[in-house]
Motif scaffolding. Structure first.
Motif, PDB file in Angstrom:
ATOM      1  N   ARG A   1      -5.572 -49.951  18.288  1.00  0.00           N
ATOM      2  CA  ARG A   1      -4.306 -49.230  18.278  1.00  0.00           C
ATOM      3  C   ARG A   1      -4.237 -48.354  19.537  1.00  0.00           C
ATOM      4  O   ARG A   1      -4.174 -47.131  19.458  1.00  0.00           O
ATOM      5  CB  ARG A   1      -4.166 -48.383  17.013  1.00  0.00           C
ATOM      6  CG  ARG A   1      -4.192 -49.207  15.724  1.00  0.00           C
ATOM      7  CD  ARG A   1      -4.235 -48.324  14.494  1.00  0.00           C
ATOM      8  NE  ARG A   1      -4.346 -49.101  13.251  1.00  0.00           N
ATOM      9  CZ  ARG A   1      -4.467 -48.567  12.040  1.00  0.00           C
ATOM     10  NH1 ARG A   1      -4.519 -47.239  11.908  1.00  0.00           N
ATOM     11  NH2 ARG A   1      -4.562 -49.348  10.967  1.00  0.00           N
ATOM     12  N   PRO A   2      -4.253 -48.999  20.705  1.00  0.00           N
ATOM     13  CA  PRO A   2      -4.267 -48.228  21.958  1.00  0.00           C
ATOM     14  C   PRO A   2      -2.865 -47.753  22.333  1.00  0.00           C
ATOM     15  O   PRO A   2      -1.870 -48.108  21.692  1.00  0.00           O
ATOM     16  CB  PRO A   2      -4.769 -49.261  22.968  1.00  0.00           C
ATOM     17  CG  PRO A   2      -4.218 -50.555  22.460  1.00  0.00           C
ATOM     18  CD  PRO A   2      -4.261 -50.451  20.952  1.00  0.00           C
ATOM     19  N   TRP A   3      -2.793 -46.969  23.386  1.00  0.00           N
ATOM     20  CA  TRP A   3      -1.511 -46.610  23.983  1.00  0.00           C
ATOM     21  C   TRP A   3      -1.070 -47.770  24.876  1.00  0.00           C
ATOM     22  O   TRP A   3      -1.888 -48.398  25.538  1.00  0.00           O
ATOM     23  CB  TRP A   3      -1.641 -45.336  24.811  1.00  0.00           C
ATOM     24  CG  TRP A   3      -2.037 -44.150  23.997  1.00  0.00           C
ATOM     25  CD1 TRP A   3      -3.306 -43.687  23.796  1.00  0.00           C
ATOM     26  CD2 TRP A   3      -1.179 -43.280  23.256  1.00  0.00           C
ATOM     27  NE1 TRP A   3      -3.291 -42.588  22.966  1.00  0.00           N
ATOM     28  CE2 TRP A   3      -1.986 -42.309  22.624  1.00  0.00           C
ATOM     29  CE3 TRP A   3       0.204 -43.228  23.068  1.00  0.00           C
ATOM     30  CZ2 TRP A   3      -1.465 -41.309  21.823  1.00  0.00           C
ATOM     31  CZ3 TRP A   3       0.731 -42.225  22.269  1.00  0.00           C
ATOM     32  CH2 TRP A   3      -0.098 -41.280  21.651  1.00  0.00           C
ATOM     33  N   MET A   4       0.207 -48.044  24.873  1.00  0.00           N
ATOM     34  CA  MET A   4       0.728 -49.069  25.759  1.00  0.00           C
ATOM     35  C   MET A   4       0.480 -48.643  27.197  1.00  0.00           C
ATOM     36  O   MET A   4       0.734 -47.493  27.579  1.00  0.00           O
ATOM     37  CB  MET A   4       2.226 -49.267  25.528  1.00  0.00           C
ATOM     38  CG  MET A   4       2.833 -50.383  26.350  1.00  0.00           C
ATOM     39  SD  MET A   4       2.140 -52.010  25.926  1.00  0.00           S
ATOM     40  CE  MET A   4       3.310 -53.078  26.768  1.00  0.00           C
ATOM     41  N   ASP A   5      -0.025 -49.563  28.003  1.00  0.00           N
ATOM     42  CA  ASP A   5      -0.319 -49.293  29.410  1.00  0.00           C
ATOM     43  C   ASP A   5       0.878 -49.745  30.238  1.00  0.00           C
ATOM     44  O   ASP A   5       0.979 -50.907  30.644  1.00  0.00           O
ATOM     45  CB  ASP A   5      -1.585 -50.048  29.821  1.00  0.00           C
ATOM     46  CG  ASP A   5      -2.059 -49.678  31.218  1.00  0.00           C
ATOM     47  OD1 ASP A   5      -1.228 -49.190  32.015  1.00  0.00           O
ATOM     48  OD2 ASP A   5      -3.249 -49.906  31.515  1.00  0.00           O
ATOM     49  N   TRP A   6       1.792 -48.822  30.510  1.00  0.00           N
ATOM     50  CA  TRP A   6       3.012 -49.202  31.216  1.00  0.00           C
ATOM     51  C   TRP A   6       2.770 -49.469  32.694  1.00  0.00           C
ATOM     52  O   TRP A   6       3.537 -50.232  33.316  1.00  0.00           O
ATOM     53  CB  TRP A   6       4.102 -48.165  30.994  1.00  0.00           C
ATOM     54  CG  TRP A   6       4.670 -48.287  29.617  1.00  0.00           C
ATOM     55  CD1 TRP A   6       4.503 -47.447  28.561  1.00  0.00           C
ATOM     56  CD2 TRP A   6       5.470 -49.369  29.127  1.00  0.00           C
ATOM     57  NE1 TRP A   6       5.141 -47.918  27.448  1.00  0.00           N
ATOM     58  CE2 TRP A   6       5.748 -49.104  27.763  1.00  0.00           C
ATOM     59  CE3 TRP A   6       5.978 -50.540  29.700  1.00  0.00           C
ATOM     60  CZ2 TRP A   6       6.509 -49.962  26.975  1.00  0.00           C
ATOM     61  CZ3 TRP A   6       6.731 -51.395  28.917  1.00  0.00           C
ATOM     62  CH2 TRP A   6       6.997 -51.109  27.578  1.00  0.00           C
ATOM     63  N   ASP A   7       1.744 -48.880  33.287  1.00  0.00           N
ATOM     64  CA  ASP A   7       1.407 -49.247  34.669  1.00  0.00           C
ATOM     65  C   ASP A   7       0.991 -50.713  34.729  1.00  0.00           C
ATOM     66  O   ASP A   7       1.426 -51.462  35.625  1.00  0.00           O
ATOM     67  CB  ASP A   7       0.272 -48.366  35.203  1.00  0.00           C
ATOM     68  CG  ASP A   7       0.707 -46.928  35.434  1.00  0.00           C
ATOM     69  OD1 ASP A   7       1.929 -46.699  35.601  1.00  0.00           O
ATOM     70  OD2 ASP A   7      -0.163 -46.037  35.443  1.00  0.00           O
ATOM     71  N   ARG A   8       0.164 -51.135  33.782  1.00  0.00           N
ATOM     72  CA  ARG A   8      -0.250 -52.533  33.708  1.00  0.00           C
ATOM     73  C   ARG A   8       0.963 -53.441  33.438  1.00  0.00           C
ATOM     74  O   ARG A   8       1.105 -54.505  34.046  1.00  0.00           O
ATOM     75  CB  ARG A   8      -1.292 -52.688  32.598  1.00  0.00           C
ATOM     76  CG  ARG A   8      -1.871 -54.091  32.421  1.00  0.00           C
ATOM     77  CD  ARG A   8      -2.802 -54.106  31.218  1.00  0.00           C
ATOM     78  NE  ARG A   8      -3.405 -55.412  30.971  1.00  0.00           N
ATOM     79  CZ  ARG A   8      -4.699 -55.700  31.153  1.00  0.00           C
ATOM     80  NH1 ARG A   8      -5.524 -54.767  31.602  1.00  0.00           N
ATOM     81  NH2 ARG A   8      -5.157 -56.908  30.898  1.00  0.00           N
ATOM     82  N   ALA A   9       1.845 -52.988  32.531  1.00  0.00           N
ATOM     83  CA  ALA A   9       3.014 -53.785  32.176  1.00  0.00           C
ATOM     84  C   ALA A   9       3.981 -53.925  33.350  1.00  0.00           C
ATOM     85  O   ALA A   9       4.491 -55.019  33.623  1.00  0.00           O
ATOM     86  CB  ALA A   9       3.722 -53.157  30.979  1.00  0.00           C
ATOM     87  N   ASP A  10       4.240 -52.821  34.032  1.00  0.00           N
ATOM     88  CA  ASP A  10       5.175 -52.879  35.151  1.00  0.00           C
ATOM     89  C   ASP A  10       4.638 -53.759  36.277  1.00  0.00           C
ATOM     90  O   ASP A  10       5.391 -54.503  36.920  1.00  0.00           O
ATOM     91  CB  ASP A  10       5.453 -51.468  35.677  1.00  0.00           C
ATOM     92  CG  ASP A  10       6.254 -50.625  34.692  1.00  0.00           C
ATOM     93  OD1 ASP A  10       6.891 -51.214  33.785  1.00  0.00           O
ATOM     94  OD2 ASP A  10       6.227 -49.392  34.803  1.00  0.00           O
ATOM     95  N   ALA A  11       3.328 -53.681  36.522  1.00  0.00           N
ATOM     96  CA  ALA A  11       2.731 -54.546  37.538  1.00  0.00           C
ATOM     97  C   ALA A  11       2.816 -56.010  37.112  1.00  0.00           C
ATOM     98  O   ALA A  11       3.141 -56.899  37.913  1.00  0.00           O
ATOM     99  CB  ALA A  11       1.280 -54.142  37.788  1.00  0.00           C
ATOM    100  N   ALA A  12       2.545 -56.271  35.834  1.00  0.00           N
ATOM    101  CA  ALA A  12       2.597 -57.649  35.336  1.00  0.00           C
ATOM    102  C   ALA A  12       3.999 -58.227  35.469  1.00  0.00           C
ATOM    103  O   ALA A  12       4.170 -59.427  35.732  1.00  0.00           O
ATOM    104  CB  ALA A  12       2.149 -57.684  33.872  1.00  0.00           C
ATOM    105  N   ALA A  13       5.026 -57.387  35.291  1.00  0.00           N
ATOM    106  CA  ALA A  13       6.403 -57.861  35.349  1.00  0.00           C
ATOM    107  C   ALA A  13       6.785 -58.390  36.722  1.00  0.00           C
ATOM    108  O   ALA A  13       7.703 -59.213  36.850  1.00  0.00           O
ATOM    109  CB  ALA A  13       7.355 -56.745  34.940  1.00  0.00           C
ATOM    110  N   VAL A  14       6.074 -57.946  37.774  1.00  0.00           N
ATOM    111  CA  VAL A  14       6.340 -58.454  39.126  1.00  0.00           C
ATOM    112  C   VAL A  14       5.202 -59.351  39.610  1.00  0.00           C
ATOM    113  O   VAL A  14       5.050 -59.595  40.812  1.00  0.00           O
ATOM    114  CB  VAL A  14       6.588 -57.287  40.114  1.00  0.00           C
ATOM    115  CG1 VAL A  14       7.870 -56.560  39.747  1.00  0.00           C
ATOM    116  CG2 VAL A  14       5.405 -56.315  40.152  1.00  0.00           C
ATOM    117  N   GLY A  15       4.396 -59.824  38.651  1.00  0.00           N
ATOM    118  CA  GLY A  15       3.376 -60.812  38.976  1.00  0.00           C
ATOM    119  C   GLY A  15       2.083 -60.266  39.520  1.00  0.00           C
ATOM    120  O   GLY A  15       1.295 -61.019  40.104  1.00  0.00           O
TER     121      GLY A  15
END
Length: 577
Positions: free
Chosen positions: A468-482
């Motif tokens: 039950r971690p915190w969502m990693d939005w830095d990881r998510a935002d980077a993933a969204a641009v490949g």
């Protein structure tokens, strides 16, 4: 008063006809139904009418669920609305935020110790925020699911506090026994749900002069569903939220509602009748709202919650925890046939029911769901495997009932190898298989970017917080641009969901046929005629012959399929015309 409550009261009559307050409660329930029906908005009634034309609306190929804790995903409800574009781009159409109702002040079992069923946790927002969220989702063609914790309230709840203060009426809302002898007589037939952290099923409360039934934790008091006032209160909770705009209720801890001496007090016929009665109450007011039974039991024990032999309408959805556990067994053993066996043997027949399929959730993987289908020593070995015993997985063992294999905790990414092409390949195998099975899929927060276990596990009282971690939005935002370690996970997830949405053959109600005659290989045909999709998943290491003649294309990658399927790979095969 109208007769709209008639079918509901008929279902309740056998349960409550001997209760001294039943005649009064009958009238109160009928008034409540009429009041709720008269205040349901025209917008929500229009949604009800639309869903009547598509009774298994939740099983459409583009209906993908997403489960998460609001605070860990977006901070609060305002933040959640800001993140809706992320979910839309992912292909999600159903949001399932885990408990948002006001919970116990201290330890709340992840929000499942409810202190007020009709209020939102203040840190998350307000009732108006839920109204706005629901309306926003409906405008976007999306839907909202919330939890209704049926079995127990928090010790902090006003009902429990009134009982502690001597209120006889509210004391009757709970199961309270007077002596240690009576506790022992009940316990002789009961299981321990949390034997390590909360052994036993009763908690001594001196101010009550007895022991209150606490199936889960001492601060979660089991409600007394043999009291019709409790049914009225809880149906009122469902109607309240349905009129705010909720589309699906997850009925938490559904198997535990009715208690009877000499039984395990799980999955009793009276419990099934209560679920059917809740359905009838919603049908009288909000027929487009669905019920999802959270019954983490053997598959045979789940079926009465969704398609009871009585023919009575009950829940429309139920977690297929057997298939979920079987997918992980297939990955560990290299043989997908156990998944095919379960899919074949649990086909649903009614026009308005569907299984909910998932790979991970906020809870543990309970291997005892496969008791009778997998040998106990094999389940123990698989439990060890996912706890890191010599394989790719990085999970942990979790407490288990006596005689059962320890459950497994951990994020999906950590259970398939954390990172790298091999881990992503295992994710593809599991996710593509799950998405092609007959049912409604539910994703778990962070799996779409390969989010691993929580790094900081110090001081965890409950090992389930590992996943039950915190969502990693830095990881998510980077993933969204490949970019970054989540890019391949996100691209794969978006691709699979987008392709799924194009195929009517992947609707929950589309015909399904299982071919289960080759070790390692799972073959499931969905749809009929020219609209078929053939799921072929090779859980083994060695290549297998493709099980059909002719020319086929893998719809996932839009490329021809050869004469063999490589080990550890999966295709959605459509004919090359």
């Amino acid at each position: 008063m109208t007769d709209r409550s008639g079918s509901l009261l008929e279902l309740l009559e056998p349960l409550y006809h001997d209760h001294p307050a039943w005649l009064e409660e009958r009238r109160a329930i009928a008034r409540m139904i009429d009041d709720a029906a008269s205040t349901r908005s025209s917008i929500l009634r229009a949604i009800d009418a639309e869903r009547a034309r598509q009774p298994a609306w939740f099983g459409a190929p583009d209906m993908i669920g997403y489960s998460f804790y609001v605070d860990r995903f977006a901070g609060d409800l305002a933040g959640l609305r800001d993140r809706l574009p992320w979910l839309e781009q992912l292909g999600v159409r159903l949001l399932h935020p885990l408990p948002m109702t006001r919970s116990q002040a201290e330890d709340s079992d992840g929000g499942f110790a409810v202190a007020d069923y009709r209020a939102i946790e203040p840190a998350l927002g307000s009732l108006e925020d839920i109204r706005v969220l629901a309306a926003d989702l409906h405008h976007r063609g999306m839907a909202l699911a919330i939890d209704c914790v049926l079995n127990h309230s928090a010790r902090d709840h006003a009902w429990a506090q009134a009982a502690l203060a001597g209120d006889k009426e509210k004391r009757a809302y709970y199961r309270i026994v007077d002596s240690e002898g009576e506790v022992a007589a009940w316990e002789a037939d009961l299981d321990d749900i949390f034997p390590d952290t909360a052994p036993g099923n009763f908690t001594h409360e001196p101010r009550l002069g007895g022991w209150v039934w606490t199936s889960f934790y001492p601060f979660q008091w089991d409600l007394n569903w043999s009291n019709p006032a409790v049914f009225r209160e809880m149906l009122g909770v469902l109607l309240f939220w349905a009129n705010i705009g909720v589309d699906i209720f997850r009925l938490d801890s559904a198997p535990y509602l009715w208690k009877r001496r000499g039984t395990a007090s799980r999955n009793l016929p009276e419990t099934h009748a209560l679920v059917a009665a809740l359905r009838a109450g919603l049908d009288a007011v909000a027929p487009g709202v669905a019920l999802l039974a959270e019954a983490i039991e053997r598959t045979a024990d789940i079926l009465p919650y969704i398609e009871p032999v009585t023919g009575t309408r009950a829940a429309q959805l139920a977690y297929h925890n057997g298939v979920m556990a079987a997918l992980w067994v297939a990955l560990a053993t290299g043989d997908g046939r156990i998944v095919g066996d379960l899919v074949r043997d649990t086909a649903l027949l009614w026009p308005d029911t569907a299984w909910l399929h998932y790979l991970r959730c906020h809870d543990d993987i309970i291997w005892s769901a496969l008791n009778g289908q997998v040998k106990p020593d094999e389940l123990d070995r698989i439990s060890d495997f996912y706890a890191g015993a010599g394989g790719f997985a990085d999970g942990r063992r979790f407490q288990a009932r006596s005689g059962a294999a320890p459950s497994t905790v951990g994020m999906l990414a950590s259970l398939v190898g954390t990172e790298g092409p091999a881990a992503v390949g295992r994710y593809r195998l599991l996710l593509a298989t799950m998405l092609a099975l007959p049912g409604m899929p539910m994703l778990y927060m962070g799996d779409e970017i390969g989010l691993p276990n929580r790094a900081d596990t110090s001081g965890l009282k409950d090992a389930r917080w590992l996943h039950r971690p915190w969502m990693d939005w830095d990881r998510a935002d980077a993933a969204a641009v490949g970019n970054g370690p989540g890019a391949d996970w996100l691209a794969l997830t978006r691709r699979l969901i987008a392709v799924r949405s194009r195929f009517p053959a992947l609707d929950a109600k589309a015909l399904t046929a299982v071919q289960n005659d080759t070790v390692g290989l799972l073959v499931v045909e969905r749809g009929t005629g020219g609209e078929t999709v053939l799921l072929v998943a090779n859980f083994g290491d060695a290549a297998q012959a493709f099980p059909r003649a002719g020319d086929w294309i893998d719809a996932i990658d839009d490329r021809p399929i050869g004469v063999t399927i490589a080990g550890g790979t999966v295709v959605w095969a459509v004919r090359d015309v």
